[in-house]
Design a protein around this motif. Structure first.
Motif, PDB file in Angstrom:
ATOM      1  N   THR A  50       0.759  -1.152   0.062  1.00  0.00           N
ATOM      2  CA  THR A  50       0.078   0.011  -0.012  1.00  0.00           C
ATOM      3  C   THR A  50       0.862   1.314   0.090  1.00  0.00           C
ATOM      4  O   THR A  50       0.506   2.213  -0.864  1.00  0.00           O
ATOM      5  CB  THR A  50      -1.171   0.143   1.256  1.00  0.00           C
ATOM      6  N   ALA A  51       1.994   1.294   0.876  1.00  0.00           N
ATOM      7  CA  ALA A  51       2.888   2.384   0.874  1.00  0.00           C
ATOM      8  C   ALA A  51       3.570   2.599  -0.485  1.00  0.00           C
ATOM      9  O   ALA A  51       3.563   3.645  -1.058  1.00  0.00           O
ATOM     10  CB  ALA A  51       3.989   2.341   2.032  1.00  0.00           C
ATOM     11  N   GLN A  52       3.725   1.423  -1.295  1.00  0.00           N
ATOM     12  CA  GLN A  52       4.582   1.782  -2.527  1.00  0.00           C
ATOM     13  C   GLN A  52       3.613   2.227  -3.480  1.00  0.00           C
ATOM     14  O   GLN A  52       3.894   3.054  -4.374  1.00  0.00           O
ATOM     15  CB  GLN A  52       5.066   0.003  -2.799  1.00  0.00           C
ATOM     16  N   ASP A  53       2.293   1.517  -3.580  1.00  0.00           N
ATOM     17  CA  ASP A  53       1.246   2.033  -4.787  1.00  0.00           C
ATOM     18  C   ASP A  53       0.674   3.202  -4.216  1.00  0.00           C
ATOM     19  O   ASP A  53       0.148   3.927  -5.301  1.00  0.00           O
ATOM     20  CB  ASP A  53       0.338   0.827  -4.715  1.00  0.00           C
ATOM     21  N   ARG A  54       0.585   3.502  -3.137  1.00  0.00           N
ATOM     22  CA  ARG A  54      -0.282   4.717  -2.986  1.00  0.00           C
ATOM     23  C   ARG A  54       0.603   6.044  -2.252  1.00  0.00           C
ATOM     24  O   ARG A  54       0.327   7.103  -2.974  1.00  0.00           O
ATOM     25  CB  ARG A  54      -1.552   4.306  -1.774  1.00  0.00           C
ATOM     26  N   PHE A  55       1.489   5.717  -1.409  1.00  0.00           N
ATOM     27  CA  PHE A  55       2.120   6.908  -0.728  1.00  0.00           C
ATOM     28  C   PHE A  55       3.403   7.328  -1.610  1.00  0.00           C
ATOM     29  O   PHE A  55       3.470   8.530  -1.620  1.00  0.00           O
ATOM     30  CB  PHE A  55       2.475   6.698   0.716  1.00  0.00           C
ATOM     31  N   ILE A  56       4.067   6.551  -2.208  1.00  0.00           N
ATOM     32  CA  ILE A  56       5.357   7.088  -2.897  1.00  0.00           C
ATOM     33  C   ILE A  56       4.711   7.819  -3.910  1.00  0.00           C
ATOM     34  O   ILE A  56       5.398   8.999  -4.126  1.00  0.00           O
ATOM     35  CB  ILE A  56       5.962   5.614  -3.393  1.00  0.00           C
ATOM     36  N   PRO A  57       3.664   7.415  -4.842  1.00  0.00           N
ATOM     37  CA  PRO A  57       3.263   8.322  -5.938  1.00  0.00           C
ATOM     38  C   PRO A  57       2.574   9.650  -5.334  1.00  0.00           C
ATOM     39  O   PRO A  57       2.844  10.650  -6.005  1.00  0.00           O
ATOM     40  CB  PRO A  57       1.948   7.534  -6.407  1.00  0.00           C
ATOM     41  N   MET A  58       2.050   9.545  -4.109  1.00  0.00           N
ATOM     42  CA  MET A  58       1.629  11.016  -3.728  1.00  0.00           C
ATOM     43  C   MET A  58       2.916  11.995  -3.170  1.00  0.00           C
ATOM     44  O   MET A  58       2.965  13.084  -3.329  1.00  0.00           O
ATOM     45  CB  MET A  58       0.857  10.786  -2.094  1.00  0.00           C
ATOM     46  N   ILE A  59       3.740  11.495  -2.745  1.00  0.00           N
ATOM     47  CA  ILE A  59       5.226  11.959  -2.143  1.00  0.00           C
ATOM     48  C   ILE A  59       5.828  12.745  -3.856  1.00  0.00           C
ATOM     49  O   ILE A  59       6.025  13.949  -3.651  1.00  0.00           O
ATOM     50  CB  ILE A  59       6.180  11.353  -1.578  1.00  0.00           C
ATOM     51  N   ILE A  60       5.803  11.795  -4.649  1.00  0.00           N
ATOM     52  CA  ILE A  60       6.414  12.433  -5.941  1.00  0.00           C
ATOM     53  C   ILE A  60       5.668  13.281  -6.572  1.00  0.00           C
ATOM     54  O   ILE A  60       6.058  14.416  -7.001  1.00  0.00           O
ATOM     55  CB  ILE A  60       6.714  11.043  -6.889  1.00  0.00           C
ATOM     56  N   SER A  61       4.079  13.343  -6.472  1.00  0.00           N
ATOM     57  CA  SER A  61       3.405  14.095  -6.979  1.00  0.00           C
ATOM     58  C   SER A  61       3.196  15.582  -6.339  1.00  0.00           C
ATOM     59  O   SER A  61       3.056  16.629  -6.849  1.00  0.00           O
ATOM     60  CB  SER A  61       1.904  13.684  -7.004  1.00  0.00           C
ATOM     61  N   ALA A  62       3.965  15.633  -5.080  1.00  0.00           N
ATOM     62  CA  ALA A  62       4.027  16.858  -4.286  1.00  0.00           C
ATOM     63  C   ALA A  62       5.379  17.588  -4.770  1.00  0.00           C
ATOM     64  O   ALA A  62       5.667  18.639  -4.165  1.00  0.00           O
ATOM     65  CB  ALA A  62       4.259  16.404  -2.877  1.00  0.00           C
ATOM     66  N   GLY A  63       6.266  16.906  -5.490  1.00  0.00           N
ATOM     67  CA  GLY A  63       7.532  17.371  -6.054  1.00  0.00           C
ATOM     68  C   GLY A  63       8.779  16.601  -5.792  1.00  0.00           C
ATOM     69  O   GLY A  63       9.814  17.158  -6.084  1.00  0.00           O
ATOM     70  N   ALA A  64       8.882  15.616  -4.915  1.00  0.00           N
ATOM     71  CA  ALA A  64      10.044  14.615  -5.032  1.00  0.00           C
ATOM     72  C   ALA A  64      10.283  14.297  -6.183  1.00  0.00           C
ATOM     73  O   ALA A  64       9.542  13.873  -7.030  1.00  0.00           O
ATOM     74  CB  ALA A  64       9.741  13.768  -3.984  1.00  0.00           C
ATOM     75  N   SER A  65      11.499  13.919  -6.601  1.00  0.00           N
ATOM     76  CA  SER A  65      12.109  13.322  -7.677  1.00  0.00           C
ATOM     77  C   SER A  65      12.347  11.896  -7.521  1.00  0.00           C
ATOM     78  O   SER A  65      12.292  10.975  -8.452  1.00  0.00           O
ATOM     79  CB  SER A  65      13.431  14.110  -8.316  1.00  0.00           C
ATOM     80  N   SER A  89      10.613   2.439  10.351  1.00  0.00           N
ATOM     81  CA  SER A  89      10.976   2.371   9.057  1.00  0.00           C
ATOM     82  C   SER A  89      11.351   4.099   8.866  1.00  0.00           C
ATOM     83  O   SER A  89      11.035   4.823   9.596  1.00  0.00           O
ATOM     84  CB  SER A  89       9.673   2.118   8.069  1.00  0.00           C
ATOM     85  N   MET A  90      11.723   4.408   7.705  1.00  0.00           N
ATOM     86  CA  MET A  90      12.336   5.609   7.290  1.00  0.00           C
ATOM     87  C   MET A  90      11.791   5.958   5.897  1.00  0.00           C
ATOM     88  O   MET A  90      11.889   5.016   5.160  1.00  0.00           O
ATOM     89  CB  MET A  90      13.669   6.079   7.630  1.00  0.00           C
ATOM     90  N   VAL A  91      11.721   7.164   5.824  1.00  0.00           N
ATOM     91  CA  VAL A  91      11.363   7.529   4.183  1.00  0.00           C
ATOM     92  C   VAL A  91      12.284   8.684   3.821  1.00  0.00           C
ATOM     93  O   VAL A  91      12.397   9.619   4.499  1.00  0.00           O
ATOM     94  CB  VAL A  91       9.760   8.165   4.184  1.00  0.00           C
ATOM     95  N   ILE A  92      12.869   8.439   2.795  1.00  0.00           N
ATOM     96  CA  ILE A  92      13.979   9.215   2.176  1.00  0.00           C
ATOM     97  C   ILE A  92      13.271   9.710   1.230  1.00  0.00           C
ATOM     98  O   ILE A  92      13.129   9.057  -0.105  1.00  0.00           O
ATOM     99  CB  ILE A  92      15.309   8.761   2.000  1.00  0.00           C
ATOM    100  N   SER A  93      13.075  11.281   0.863  1.00  0.00           N
ATOM    101  CA  SER A  93      12.574  11.938  -0.176  1.00  0.00           C
ATOM    102  C   SER A  93      13.719  12.842  -1.008  1.00  0.00           C
ATOM    103  O   SER A  93      14.350  13.550  -0.104  1.00  0.00           O
ATOM    104  CB  SER A  93      11.256  12.850   0.120  1.00  0.00           C
ATOM    105  N   HIS A  94      14.084  12.730  -2.213  1.00  0.00           N
ATOM    106  CA  HIS A  94      15.048  13.685  -2.779  1.00  0.00           C
ATOM    107  C   HIS A  94      14.043  14.388  -3.684  1.00  0.00           C
ATOM    108  O   HIS A  94      13.152  14.399  -4.406  1.00  0.00           O
ATOM    109  CB  HIS A  94      15.669  12.643  -3.838  1.00  0.00           C
TER     110      HIS A  94
END
Length: 95
Positions: free
Chosen positions: A22-37, A49-54
């Motif tokens: 769920t995190a892979q399919d839902r939340f990663i795209p949300m973070i990328i849509s916010a501006g993360a590369s 866990s930890m989340v690293i956003s570039h």
């Protein structure tokens, strides 16, 4: 210079494969849509866990922060997780 955010998370329950998917399919795209590369979610323990956003640069990261706060709130609610800490900064060296 690129910019990185790191958030550390903890939960009372072991994260299931379904939660991870769920995190892979839902939340990663949300973070990328916010501006993360790019985004990596790292399991640091059975219940942590930890989340690293570039981000391309500081301005992009700063512009994304209101949306990221909403995403973090939603993740906290959906997974009954607690945001332990969050750190951010410009990349000073890379290899």
């Amino acid at each position: 210079m690129s910019f990185i955010t790191v958030s550390h998370w903890a939960t009372d329950e072991v994260m299931s494969e379904e939660d991870i998917n769920t995190a892979q399919d839902r939340f990663i795209p949300m973070i990328i849509s916010a501006g993360a590369s790019a985004v990596q979610m790292v399991r640091t323990g059975e219940k942590t866990s930890m989340v690293i956003s570039h981000y391309a640069d500081t301005e992009t990261a700063e512009a994304a922060q209101a949306k990221i706060a909403q995403i973090r709130g939603q993740a906290s609610s959906d997974f009954e997780m607690k945001l332990v800490s969050a750190h951010a900064g410009e990349v000073s060296a890379s290899g």
